[in-house]
Design an enzyme around this catalytic site. Structure first.
Site, PDB file in Angstrom:
ATOM      1  N   ASP A   1     -16.289  53.372 -11.763  1.00 55.18           N
ATOM      2  CA  ASP A   1     -17.292  52.348 -11.471  1.00 55.18           C
ATOM      3  C   ASP A   1     -18.419  52.307 -12.503  1.00 55.18           C
ATOM      4  O   ASP A   1     -18.683  53.300 -13.194  1.00 55.18           O
ATOM      5  CB  ASP A   1     -17.938  52.628 -10.103  1.00 55.18           C
TER       6      ASP A   1
ATOM      7  N   HIS B   1     -16.903  57.655 -11.922  1.00 54.95           N
ATOM      8  CA  HIS B   1     -17.809  56.744 -12.644  1.00 54.95           C
ATOM      9  C   HIS B   1     -17.655  56.916 -14.149  1.00 54.95           C
ATOM     10  O   HIS B   1     -17.565  58.043 -14.632  1.00 54.95           O
ATOM     11  CB  HIS B   1     -19.262  57.014 -12.243  1.00 54.95           C
TER      12      HIS B   1
HETATM   13 ZN   LIG Z   1     -21.414  51.538  -8.592  1.00 55.15          ZN
END
Ligand SMILES: [Zn+2]
Length: 209
Positions: free
Chosen positions: A21, A166
């Protein structure tokens, strides 16, 4: 609330979906793409619109190398705190950016902070998205160390899992190092890393696992 939110895919195939992400990020995404390519692995990148505007060539590379590019809003707000107008704008602005770069409408959406309410789910459905949560949260953004990140995935590993990591939003060196180790370990266990779209098309999918 769990209705219409997808946490994992029910399958008897040894497949999992790694998801990243908040990117694309010039400091981290290229390293991740190199690692994935070397391992023959595919992943899903839930990208933020303002990052896509800054780094369109990275977005193109993600798609060209066979990964999924999903919508993670334009400016990463907590959507459950927004009114319908700004909420829709967050989704549609990024959709347009992705469409301009890839010439395809994104179908996958992940809400920032996995924060969802009925309005968010309704908006995502209205715009034709599948809302993708995760069944294994590595908490890599807290930088717990490489070992705990790897350990969380390996201890919770199961067929059809969706793993949350992430590739932006701070120093992601631990995530990259963990990925390097993980790809080897998953390969040893004969798990295949696929994009979320490919996971949903697993030949041995079933409704009740
Ligand atoms: Zn996020």
């Amino acid at each position: 609330m769990t209705g219409n939110l997808i946490y994992k895919h029910r399958t008897s195939d040894k497949k999992i979906a790694l998801t990243f992400d908040d990117g694309p990020d010039p400091k981290h995404t290229p390293f991740l793409l190199d690692l994935l390519k070397a391992a023959g692995a595919k992943a899903t990148f839930f990208a933020v619109g303002r990052q896509l505007e800054s780094y369109p060539s990275l977005a193109r590379r993600i798609v060209e190398e066979g990964h999924d590019l999903g919508n993670h809003t334009y400016s990463h707000p907590d959507l459950s705190k927004l009114d319908a107008g700004p909420m829709h704008e967050e989704l549609l602005k990024t959709e347009l950016i992705i469409q301009n770069i890839t010439e395809t409408k994104p179908r996958l959406f992940r809400p920032p902070y996995l924060s969802c309410n009925r309005q968010v789910v309704k908006a995502a459905q209205k715009f034709g998205y599948l809302t993708i949560m995760a069944s294994i949260d590595t908490h890599d953004y807290k930088r717990p160390g490489v070992k705990p990140i790897v350990g969380t995935v390996m201890s919770k590993l199961n067929k059809g899992a969706i793993v949350l990591m992430h590739d932006s939003g701070g120093d992601r060196r631990q995530t990259i190092e963990a990925m390097e180790k993980l790809l080897g370990k998953l390969n040893k266990k004969q798990y295949e890393c696929v994009s979320v779209t490919e996971l949903f098309h697993s030949p041995n999918s079933h409704e009740d696992a």
